[in-house]
Design a protein around this motif. Structure first.
Motif, PDB file in Angstrom:
ATOM      1  N   ALA A 631      11.372   3.429   7.673  1.00 49.44           N
ATOM      2  CA  ALA A 631      11.634   2.001   7.624  1.00 49.44           C
ATOM      3  C   ALA A 631      11.205   1.344   8.924  1.00 49.44           C
ATOM      4  CB  ALA A 631      13.110   1.749   7.388  1.00 49.44           C
ATOM      5  N   GLY A 632      10.420   0.298   8.776  1.00 48.36           N
ATOM      6  CA  GLY A 632      10.093  -0.525   9.932  1.00 48.36           C
ATOM      7  C   GLY A 632      11.026  -1.720   9.969  1.00 48.36           C
ATOM      8  N   GLU A 633      10.678  -2.707  10.753  1.00 53.71           N
ATOM      9  CA  GLU A 633      11.538  -3.884  10.857  1.00 53.71           C
ATOM     10  C   GLU A 633      11.541  -4.690   9.562  1.00 53.71           C
ATOM     11  OE1 GLU A 633      13.693  -4.828  13.153  1.00 53.71           O
ATOM     12  OE2 GLU A 633      13.280  -2.926  14.143  1.00 53.71           O
ATOM     13  N   SER A 634      10.386  -4.750   8.891  1.00 56.26           N
ATOM     14  CA  SER A 634      10.325  -5.567   7.675  1.00 56.26           C
ATOM     15  C   SER A 634       9.542  -4.888   6.565  1.00 56.26           C
ATOM     16  CB  SER A 634       9.678  -6.918   7.995  1.00 56.26           C
ATOM     17  OG  SER A 634       8.371  -6.726   8.495  1.00 56.26           O
ATOM     18  N   SER A 635       9.220  -3.615   6.731  1.00 57.15           N
ATOM     19  CA  SER A 635       8.445  -2.923   5.698  1.00 57.15           C
ATOM     20  C   SER A 635       8.783  -1.442   5.729  1.00 57.15           C
ATOM     21  CB  SER A 635       6.950  -3.125   5.934  1.00 57.15           C
ATOM     22  OG  SER A 635       6.569  -2.517   7.157  1.00 57.15           O
ATOM     23  N   PHE A 636       8.281  -0.740   4.691  1.00 52.69           N
ATOM     24  CA  PHE A 636       8.479   0.698   4.577  1.00 52.69           C
ATOM     25  C   PHE A 636       7.113   1.373   4.539  1.00 52.69           C
ATOM     26  CE2 PHE A 636      12.190  -1.263   2.692  1.00 52.69           C
ATOM     27  CZ  PHE A 636      13.238  -0.521   3.219  1.00 52.69           C
ATOM     28  N   ASP A 637       6.986   2.448   5.296  1.00 53.98           N
ATOM     29  CA  ASP A 637       5.760   3.238   5.300  1.00 53.98           C
ATOM     30  C   ASP A 637       6.088   4.641   4.822  1.00 53.98           C
ATOM     31  OD1 ASP A 637       4.105   1.201   6.463  1.00 53.98           O
ATOM     32  OD2 ASP A 637       5.151   1.589   8.346  1.00 53.98           O
ATOM     33  N   GLY A 638       5.188   5.194   4.014  1.00 51.88           N
ATOM     34  CA  GLY A 638       5.404   6.546   3.539  1.00 51.88           C
ATOM     35  C   GLY A 638       4.155   7.072   2.881  1.00 51.88           C
ATOM     36  N   PHE A 639       4.303   8.006   1.964  1.00 51.25           N
ATOM     37  CA  PHE A 639       3.131   8.506   1.255  1.00 51.25           C
ATOM     38  C   PHE A 639       3.504   8.884  -0.162  1.00 51.25           C
ATOM     39  CE2 PHE A 639       4.967  12.000   3.699  1.00 51.25           C
ATOM     40  CZ  PHE A 639       5.156  12.979   2.743  1.00 51.25           C
ATOM     41  N   PHE A 640       2.501   8.759  -1.041  1.00 51.02           N
ATOM     42  CA  PHE A 640       2.643   9.199  -2.423  1.00 51.02           C
ATOM     43  C   PHE A 640       2.223  10.657  -2.525  1.00 51.02           C
ATOM     44  CE2 PHE A 640       1.465   4.612  -3.311  1.00 51.02           C
ATOM     45  CZ  PHE A 640       2.767   4.232  -3.576  1.00 51.02           C
ATOM     46  N   ARG A 641       2.910  11.366  -3.429  1.00 55.56           N
ATOM     47  CA  ARG A 641       2.460  12.701  -3.811  1.00 55.56           C
ATOM     48  C   ARG A 641       1.930  12.591  -5.239  1.00 55.56           C
ATOM     49  NH1 ARG A 641       7.530  14.707  -1.550  1.00 55.56           N
ATOM     50  NH2 ARG A 641       7.119  15.848   0.360  1.00 55.56           N
ATOM     51  N   VAL A 642       0.657  12.956  -5.459  1.00 53.44           N
ATOM     52  CA  VAL A 642       0.052  12.903  -6.785  1.00 53.44           C
ATOM     53  C   VAL A 642      -0.283  14.328  -7.205  1.00 53.44           C
ATOM     54  CG1 VAL A 642      -1.791  11.943  -8.198  1.00 53.44           C
ATOM     55  CG2 VAL A 642      -0.933  10.649  -6.233  1.00 53.44           C
ATOM     56  N   LEU A 643       0.290  14.762  -8.313  1.00 47.06           N
ATOM     57  CA  LEU A 643       0.021  16.100  -8.829  1.00 47.06           C
ATOM     58  C   LEU A 643      -1.383  16.137  -9.424  1.00 47.06           C
ATOM     59  CD1 LEU A 643       1.282  18.901  -9.323  1.00 47.06           C
ATOM     60  CD2 LEU A 643       2.073  18.056 -11.543  1.00 47.06           C
ATOM     61  N   CYS A 644      -2.208  17.104  -8.975  1.00 44.39           N
ATOM     62  CA  CYS A 644      -3.615  17.174  -9.390  1.00 44.39           C
ATOM     63  C   CYS A 644      -3.974  18.563  -9.884  1.00 44.39           C
ATOM     64  CB  CYS A 644      -4.536  16.802  -8.229  1.00 44.39           C
ATOM     65  SG  CYS A 644      -4.335  15.103  -7.679  1.00 44.39           S
ATOM     66  N   SER A 645      -5.094  18.604 -10.647  1.00 48.41           N
ATOM     67  CA  SER A 645      -5.546  19.881 -11.188  1.00 48.41           C
ATOM     68  C   SER A 645      -7.065  19.902 -11.264  1.00 48.41           C
ATOM     69  CB  SER A 645      -4.963  20.084 -12.591  1.00 48.41           C
ATOM     70  OG  SER A 645      -5.572  21.188 -13.227  1.00 48.41           O
ATOM     71  N   ASP A 646      -7.645  21.043 -10.913  1.00 45.18           N
ATOM     72  CA  ASP A 646      -9.060  21.269 -11.183  1.00 45.18           C
ATOM     73  C   ASP A 646      -9.188  22.482 -12.102  1.00 45.18           C
ATOM     74  OD1 ASP A 646      -8.366  23.288  -9.505  1.00 45.18           O
ATOM     75  OD2 ASP A 646      -9.902  22.884  -7.984  1.00 45.18           O
ATOM     76  N   GLY A 647      -8.203  22.684 -12.930  1.00 46.76           N
ATOM     77  CA  GLY A 647      -8.152  23.814 -13.863  1.00 46.76           C
ATOM     78  C   GLY A 647      -6.729  24.266 -14.050  1.00 46.76           C
ATOM     79  N   LYS A 648      -5.937  24.193 -12.982  1.00 47.69           N
ATOM     80  CA  LYS A 648      -4.499  24.425 -13.078  1.00 47.69           C
ATOM     81  C   LYS A 648      -3.812  23.506 -12.066  1.00 47.69           C
ATOM     82  CE  LYS A 648      -4.684  28.472 -10.034  1.00 47.69           C
ATOM     83  NZ  LYS A 648      -4.304  29.878  -9.889  1.00 47.69           N
ATOM     84  N   TRP A 649      -2.557  23.194 -12.344  1.00 50.04           N
ATOM     85  CA  TRP A 649      -1.846  22.198 -11.529  1.00 50.04           C
ATOM     86  C   TRP A 649      -1.370  22.853 -10.232  1.00 50.04           C
ATOM     87  CZ3 TRP A 649      -2.582  17.469 -13.182  1.00 50.04           C
ATOM     88  CH2 TRP A 649      -2.813  17.261 -14.536  1.00 50.04           C
ATOM     89  N   ASP A 650      -2.298  22.962  -9.286  1.00 49.66           N
ATOM     90  CA  ASP A 650      -1.984  23.677  -8.048  1.00 49.66           C
ATOM     91  C   ASP A 650      -2.305  22.868  -6.797  1.00 49.66           C
ATOM     92  OD1 ASP A 650      -4.694  23.680  -8.248  1.00 49.66           O
ATOM     93  OD2 ASP A 650      -4.960  25.836  -7.939  1.00 49.66           O
ATOM     94  N   LYS A 651      -2.558  21.572  -6.971  1.00 47.86           N
ATOM     95  CA  LYS A 651      -2.930  20.757  -5.819  1.00 47.86           C
ATOM     96  C   LYS A 651      -2.102  19.478  -5.793  1.00 47.86           C
ATOM     97  CE  LYS A 651      -7.663  22.503  -5.836  1.00 47.86           C
ATOM     98  NZ  LYS A 651      -7.330  23.497  -4.812  1.00 47.86           N
ATOM     99  N   THR A 652      -1.923  18.953  -4.605  1.00 42.79           N
ATOM    100  CA  THR A 652      -1.215  17.689  -4.413  1.00 42.79           C
ATOM    101  C   THR A 652      -2.082  16.763  -3.580  1.00 42.79           C
ATOM    102  OG1 THR A 652       0.929  18.812  -4.436  1.00 42.79           O
ATOM    103  CG2 THR A 652       0.874  16.595  -3.536  1.00 42.79           C
ATOM    104  N   LEU A 653      -2.237  15.559  -4.063  1.00 44.53           N
ATOM    105  CA  LEU A 653      -2.975  14.536  -3.326  1.00 44.53           C
ATOM    106  C   LEU A 653      -1.969  13.674  -2.563  1.00 44.53           C
ATOM    107  CD1 LEU A 653      -5.482  12.825  -2.635  1.00 44.53           C
ATOM    108  CD2 LEU A 653      -5.144  11.631  -4.821  1.00 44.53           C
ATOM    109  N   ILE A 654      -2.152  13.565  -1.259  1.00 39.62           N
ATOM    110  CA  ILE A 654      -1.271  12.784  -0.401  1.00 39.62           C
ATOM    111  C   ILE A 654      -1.962  11.463  -0.066  1.00 39.62           C
ATOM    112  CG2 ILE A 654       0.012  12.723   1.765  1.00 39.62           C
ATOM    113  CD1 ILE A 654       0.923  14.913  -0.160  1.00 39.62           C
ATOM    114  N   ILE A 655      -1.321  10.343  -0.441  1.00 40.61           N
ATOM    115  CA  ILE A 655      -1.894   9.018  -0.199  1.00 40.61           C
ATOM    116  C   ILE A 655      -0.911   8.195   0.635  1.00 40.61           C
ATOM    117  CG2 ILE A 655      -2.813   6.919  -1.248  1.00 40.61           C
ATOM    118  CD1 ILE A 655      -3.265   8.488  -3.814  1.00 40.61           C
ATOM    119  N   PRO A 656      -1.236   7.857   1.861  1.00 42.24           N
ATOM    120  CA  PRO A 656      -0.336   7.023   2.663  1.00 42.24           C
ATOM    121  C   PRO A 656      -0.273   5.603   2.107  1.00 42.24           C
ATOM    122  CG  PRO A 656      -2.387   7.390   3.832  1.00 42.24           C
ATOM    123  CD  PRO A 656      -2.459   8.229   2.594  1.00 42.24           C
ATOM    124  N   PHE A 657       0.891   4.979   2.256  1.00 41.92           N
ATOM    125  CA  PHE A 657       1.020   3.599   1.791  1.00 41.92           C
ATOM    126  C   PHE A 657       1.932   2.822   2.739  1.00 41.92           C
ATOM    127  CE2 PHE A 657       4.864   5.398  -0.087  1.00 41.92           C
ATOM    128  CZ  PHE A 657       5.801   4.388   0.092  1.00 41.92           C
TER     129      PHE A 657
END
Length: 678
Positions: A631-657
């Motif tokens: 938490a900042g003074e007037s906003s929130f910073d964090g990251f998304f976790r997106v479940l990904c697969s290139d054949g099996k669900w074994d990867k996570t995409l991290i996207i800051p927001f």
């Protein structure tokens, strides 16, 4: 050696044996149909049968002797397990932990029977009443629900003429136990409202008619009570309609007053506290309530054990003591009361009332051990009787030194109450527990112990504590944080605790958070240091009072709540829909009243950017969740976790927001997006 015999001779002489002993057979009792001193032969079928069996037994024994050896002994059949236990819930009024020696050795009040119960059972250190005053606690104890679910928004009901808090058909612990085959009875202080007929018999009496708010002139005592204890699962009731200091000053048995009140007594002050204005019966004695009520309870138990001992009983004994005004009798059951309660306190008469309750408990325990009072304890039912002693709130006088405040307060002294359980069949003697308990948990506990299950007629806030009533001294208590309220009123304050942490939410004062395991006196407020705990308990608080977020599933989250402006703390939580294809962010001012709606914000997630990125990387993506949020003074910073697969669900995409509640959601540059192996 072989044993042989001819049984014919025995059978032949059996009839002559009957005639020989008949003159010595005792005559029938006076109420037997045959009045003659000697019975004719036709009246001896039991004797004939007995003699025939006796003549047959030697033959049976001899005939099997060839197969037996002197060393062989018949195996004893295993005893059948006992059925459901008798249950006594002894609810004292305004009794704090510091009143009982077993909790506080410095107490000057003699409490040998409370102490004995603790020595023979289990002493609990972390039990709580649903509220810091009596009416809402009684509602919670009987229904298994938080008081906030009732219509009562004030402190307590003001009189015996107030409308009932319990809805018709709403199951109580008494109704549950009646389903399990129990005989159920309530004694003492009801104080949950009941309906009385008005004088014309064409309506319900209303408090405040030509009188104060505590009574009414327009009431008929010649007509039965409506929607009282007998409509709440109890087979029998004897006690008073409201509190010790509220009229009508007459005992109620089932649906009727036992003596007709004939006049209205004006408000009377005793020991500086009022007996409220109210109708009074000619034979009423203010100091005789405990004696009359306890004798009825003992009579019920005694009669039940004599006539219906095959089925268990449930006694809800709601003591009138030691609520003010304190009017102890001189003696009770042949033992002194007045002047024995330890008089080096600021309220010696109050202490005498605690001692009175201890004497009454002692009489109950003695009856369980010797139901018919003949000195022979072979008929004792104590081993299979579950006895629970507790209080409706904390003490009204004095302080129990380890905890803060007293009756009416949201701090521990208002609602942390004595809780002692004895059940010799399952609970080892002299054990203790620090597990978290709420009195509203008795409903689910009794449902579990008896095996009848809960009745799903309403939403309940009760969890089974059956494991705590067993040999498991370290069994866990509630798994969900417990909601508690103070004395109520328009500015009701709530606390929610998981046993270790306690969050106080008030509309009047800033949030308070205490670590009870290290700070039982609630002296160090840790709100600013432990915002993640604040968020977790706040969410539980809102969930438990019915403010659920429907059709959503929570993702993993880490709360970093902070002020959006100078005044309000906000809860920030990520959730997803059950389809798990959208991100939702939920915020709520922590200081907002309980009925304030949560604000659900659905930022317009830049789905096209995510699709393009995953297509370029050869990934299929699925669920979007939230990572740690700062938490900042007037906003929130964090990251998304997106479940990904290139054949099996074994990867996570991290996207800051970054998200500003007043603006929009924005993603970090693609150069900061990372793909990690799960």
């Amino acid at each position: 050696m072989e044993i042989q015999t001819d049984c014919g001779f025995v059978y032949a002489i059996a009839p002559f044996f009957v005639y020989a002993i008949a003159p010595f057979y005792p005559p029938p009792p006076a109420n037997f149909p045959h009045k003659t001193p000697m019975r004719p032969l036709s009246s001896f079928p039991p004797l004939l049968l007995t003699t025939a069996l006796l003549s047959f037994l030697p033959c049976a024994a001899f005939s099997q002797a060839e197969d037996a050896t002197p060393q062989e002994e018949e195996e004893e059949a295993p005893a059948e397990p006992p059925g459901n236990p008798n249950i006594i819930v002894f609810l004292a009024d305004d009794m704090g932990m510091g009143d009982i020696h077993a909790y506080d050795e410095s107490s000057t009040i003699p409490t040998p029977n409370f102490d004995r119960l603790a020595a023979e059972g289990r002493l609990f250190h972390n039990a709580h009443s649903p509220a810091a005053v009596c009416t809402p606690t009684r509602y919670g104890l009987l229904t298994g629900k938080y008081p906030v679910r009732s219509r009562l928004k004030d402190t307590v009901l003001r009189s015996a003429y107030d409308a009932p808090l319990l809805d018709p058909g709403e199951e109580t612990i008494a109704g549950l136990l009646r389903r399990a085959g129990y005989s159920t009875a309530a004694f003492g202080k009801w104080h949950l409202g009941m309906k009385w007929n008005n004088r014309d018999g064409n309506g319900i009496a209303q408090p405040g008619v030509e009188t104060s708010e505590f009574t009414t002139a327009d009431v008929s005592f010649n007509r039965p009570i409506i929607e009282g204890p007998l409509d709440c699962g109890f087979d029998y009731f004897f006690g008073i309609g409201s509190s010790i200091n509220h009229g009508p000053y007459t005992f109620i048995e089932n649906r009727w007053g036992t003596e007709l009140p004939t006049e209205i007594r004006p408000e009377t002050e005793i020991n500086g506290r009022p007996f409220r204005e109210g109708w009074i019966a000619p034979g009423w004695k203010d100091d005789g309530q405990g004696a009359a009520i306890s004798r009825k309870a003992l009579d019920f138990m005694k009669q039940h054990l004599a006539s219906d001992h095959g089925n268990p009983f449930f006694v809800y004994y709601a003591a009138v003591a030691n609520h003010f005004p304190h009017v102890p009798p001189d003696s009770l059951y042949g033992k002194a009361v007045k002047g024995t309660g330890g008089n080096d306190d600021e309220a010696p008469d109050r202490n005498d009332m605690v001692a009175q309750n201890d004497l009454i408990l002692g009489e109950m325990l003695a009856l369980l051990e010797d139901p018919d009072g003949d000195g022979d304890t072979s008929d004792s039912v104590a081993a299979n009787t579950l006895v629970i002693v507790t209080s409706d709130n904390g003490a009204d006088v004095g302080l129990f030194e380890p905890i803060r405040e007293k009756k009416g307060s949201i701090h521990e002294g208002g609602h942390r109450v004595p809780f002692i359980v004895r059940w010799p069949r399952t609970i080892p003697e002299g054990t203790e527990s620090s597990a978290l308990i709420g009195l509203n948990d008795l409903y689910a506990t009794f449902a579990s112990l008896t095996g009848v299950g809960e009745k799903n007629d309403t939403e309940r806030d009760s969890e089974s504590l059956a494991a705590l009533f067993s040999a498991e001294e370290d069994a866990p208590g509630r798994q969900t944080p417990l909601l508690i309220q103070d004395k109520g009123g328009k500015d009701v304050t709530y606390a929610i605790t998981d046993g270790a942490w306690k969050l106080i939410l008030s509309q009047e004062v800033p949030l308070e958070l205490y670590h009870l395991e290290e700070d039982l006196k609630e002296e160090t407020n840790l709100v600013k240091e432990k915002l993640d705990i604040v968020g977790r308990l706040t969410l539980s608080y809102r969930e438990q009072i019915g403010e659920r977020i429907e059709n959503l599933a929570y993702s993993e989250f880490s709360i970093r709540s902070k002020t959006i402006n100078d005044d309000d703390l906000y809860l920030f939580l990520s959730v997803s829909s059950k389809q798990r294809d959208k991100l939702m962010i939920v915020t709520a001012p922590l200081m907002a009243p309980a009925n304030t709606a949560l604000e659900i914000i659905i930022p317009e997630f830049p789905q096209a950017e995510l699709d393009a990125f995953c297509k370029e990387k050869g990934l299929t993506h699925s669920f979007i969740g939230i990572g740690e949020v700062n938490a900042g003074e007037s906003s929130f910073d964090g990251f998304f976790r997106v479940l990904c697969s290139d054949g099996k669900w074994d990867k996570t995409l991290i996207i800051p927001f970054s998200w500003n509640p007043l603006l929009d959601l924005s993603l970090g540059p693609e150069s900061e997006w990372k793909i990690e192996d799960r």
